[in-house]
Design an enzyme around this catalytic site. Structure first.
Site, mmCIF file in Angstrom:
data_model
loop_
_atom_site.group_PDB
_atom_site.id
_atom_site.type_symbol
_atom_site.label_atom_id
_atom_site.label_comp_id
_atom_site.label_asym_id
_atom_site.label_seq_id
_atom_site.Cartn_x
_atom_site.Cartn_y
_atom_site.Cartn_z
ATOM 1 C CB VAL A 1 -0.724 0.305 1.246
ATOM 2 C CG1 VAL A 1 -1.708 1.509 0.831
ATOM 3 C CG2 VAL A 1 -1.932 -1.490 1.389
ATOM 4 C CB VAL B 1 -13.494 -0.738 6.564
ATOM 5 C CG1 VAL B 1 -15.355 -1.116 6.094
ATOM 6 C CG2 VAL B 1 -13.362 -0.509 7.653
ATOM 7 C CE LYS C 1 -10.490 -5.150 5.703
ATOM 8 N NZ LYS C 1 -10.563 -6.335 4.666
ATOM 9 N N GLY D 1 -5.465 -4.821 -2.589
ATOM 10 C CA GLY D 1 -4.719 -5.079 -3.516
ATOM 11 C C GLY D 1 -4.071 -2.949 -3.197
HETATM 12 N N1 HSE Z 1 -6.256 -8.765 3.085
HETATM 13 C C1 HSE Z 1 -7.032 -7.799 3.248
HETATM 14 C C2 HSE Z 1 -8.166 -8.370 2.165
HETATM 15 C C3 HSE Z 1 -6.905 -6.995 2.523
HETATM 16 O O1 HSE Z 1 -8.395 -9.597 1.571
HETATM 17 O O2 HSE Z 1 -9.037 -7.590 2.373
HETATM 18 C C4 HSE Z 1 -7.634 -5.475 2.714
HETATM 19 O O3 HSE Z 1 -8.007 -5.226 3.746
#
Ligand code: HSE
Length: 408
Positions: free
Chosen positions: A12, A127, A200, A298
């Site tokens: 990121v 989130v 989340k 991603g």
């Molecule tokens: N590992 C998390 C997913 C990345 O696959 O959603 C994004 O939060």
């Protein structure tokens, strides 16, 4: 010119740096000022980049530089991110983060510190990756009392389940593919055991209902026990299996919060959310259902949300934004015993005894898929209080029993 620092240059972080540096003109137009990446904090060396000169291994150089007004924390994990974020907020810098683990564990405290220091703490990317959901919930749905929030909150597990459903692919191969694509967390246990989705749910529930929900308060179950057999039985009931995160406000002001594999009817709109895509469905008392959809993981999608928060902070250097919730309490998150339909899988030694006991316990309003060849039965129960159904499941004459919730 507004100086910013990026802490972390992983998937990121590198995406954030690339957008801010390679698209600097576009961003300057939106902010009406230039955003300058002054530092990138990372312990690793990144030679050969056009912006290699910006790297530092020393957090103090960022903290002590009064020219740095906004800091993006994209390191992940609670430590040392918590310490760094707290120090930045206390020293009058706004902070944005994609770190759901940090916000789920320390959100209320960090929001309070931000408030006390008249700076912003924003975390849209935590989130739903690139999906705008926290800001719309806090701003655009502000006239509503939120009743519930539910959805698919983890791209990796949705990708894996989708591969199992559509391609009959085994779990490990699908996980490796998700890792290759950069969707998975550093340790994929957080994805497949539901911890990432749980964090989340904590953030969504805290924002929706105004009080912090901690990860240990959320019932959390991952997807590691889901077999291709379950996928097939679900299909027989016209359902797909999804990892669903959910939180709901109860009449007494308490809430429920959970993450669990769930049979979702193919007639339900959430069943069509596939691959790395996430969805968040918010039910407001004025709007009814509102649904957000997009790439939940991603590099580019997540970096897009981080950069949007940086822009927001840069445009509001002397104004506080709207995000806030209070600290939570032990008795705030509870289980409710509402009427549900459950999926029950049972396997035993004696097929006839298994089927007879199932039919006696769940009656003629349940649906059954009987598999004599494997000595298994799959049951889609009638809608009844959960405790009643779970008690019946315990009485099945079976060796193995597996229970999943459903969404119709
Ligand atoms: N590992 C998390 C997913 C990345 O696959 O959603 C994004 O939060």
């Amino acid at each position: 010119m507004i100086n910013v620092a990026i802490m972390g240059h992983g998937v990121v972080g590198s995406g954030v740096a690339e957008i801010l540096i390679y698209h600097a003109d576009r961003i300057a137009e939106k902010v009406k000022d230039k955003i300058n990446v002054k530092y990138i904090l990372d312990l690793r060396d990144f030679d050969g980049l056009s912006y290699s000169d910006k790297f530092t291994k020393d957090f103090e150089s960022i903290l002590n530089d009064d020219e740095v007004k906004v800091v993006a924390e994209v390191m992940g994990g609670v430590n040392p991110a918590y310490d760094f974020v707290k120090k930045c907020l206390l020293s009058g810098k706004s902070v944005v983060t994609s770190n759901k683990e940090l916000v789920a564990a320390k959100g209320a405290e960090l929001l309070k510190i931000a408030q006390d220091n008249n700076v912003n703490f924003l975390f849209e990317a935590s989130v739903g990756g690139g999906i705008p959901v926290l800001r719309p919930m806090a701003q655009c749905l502000a006239a509503n009392e939120i009743n519930s929030v539910k959805g698919i909150l983890n791209g990796t597990t949705n990708y894996i389940l989708n591969k199992m459903i559509v391609d009959n692919m085994d779990f490990d191969t699908a996980l490796s593919l998700a890792q290759e694509k950069g969707y998975a967390e550093k340790d994929p246990t957080a994805d497949i055991e539901g911890h990432d989705a749980c964090r989340k749910v904590c953030i969504l529930a805290s924002l929706a209902f105004g009080k912090h929900v901690y990860p240990e308060q959320v019932y959390t179950e991952g997807i590691t026990n889901i077999t291709l057999g379950d996928v097939e039985y679900a299909d027989g009931f016209n359902c797909v299996i999804k990892l669903i995160g959910s939180t709901e406000r109860l009449a007494d002001g308490k809430i429920t919060a959970s993450v669990r594999p769930t049979l979702v009817s193919r007639d339900h709109i959430i069943s069509g959310v596939n691959g790395v895509f996430n969805t968040v469905m918010v039910n407001g008392d004025q709007t009814g259902d509102v649904m957000f959809y997009g790439k939940g993981a991603g590099k580019e999608a997540t970096a897009s949300a981080v950069v949007a928060d940086i822009i927001d902070c840069a445009k509001h250097l002397n104004a506080r934004k709207y995000l806030f919730w209070e600290d939570g309490s032990d008795d705030y998150v509870v289980c409710s015993d509402k009427a549900v339909k459950l999926y029950i899988y049972a396997a035993g030694d004696d097929f006839n005894t298994l089927c007879t006991s199932a039919e006696a316990l769940f009656g003629e309003n349940a649906s059954y898929i009987k598999n004599k060849f494997k000595n298994e039965i799959a049951i889609l129960t009638d809608k009844k209080p959960e405790s009643e159904l779970l008690k019946a499941a315990e009485q099945l004459k079976a060796n193995t029993v597996k229970v999943m919730h459903t969404l119709f």
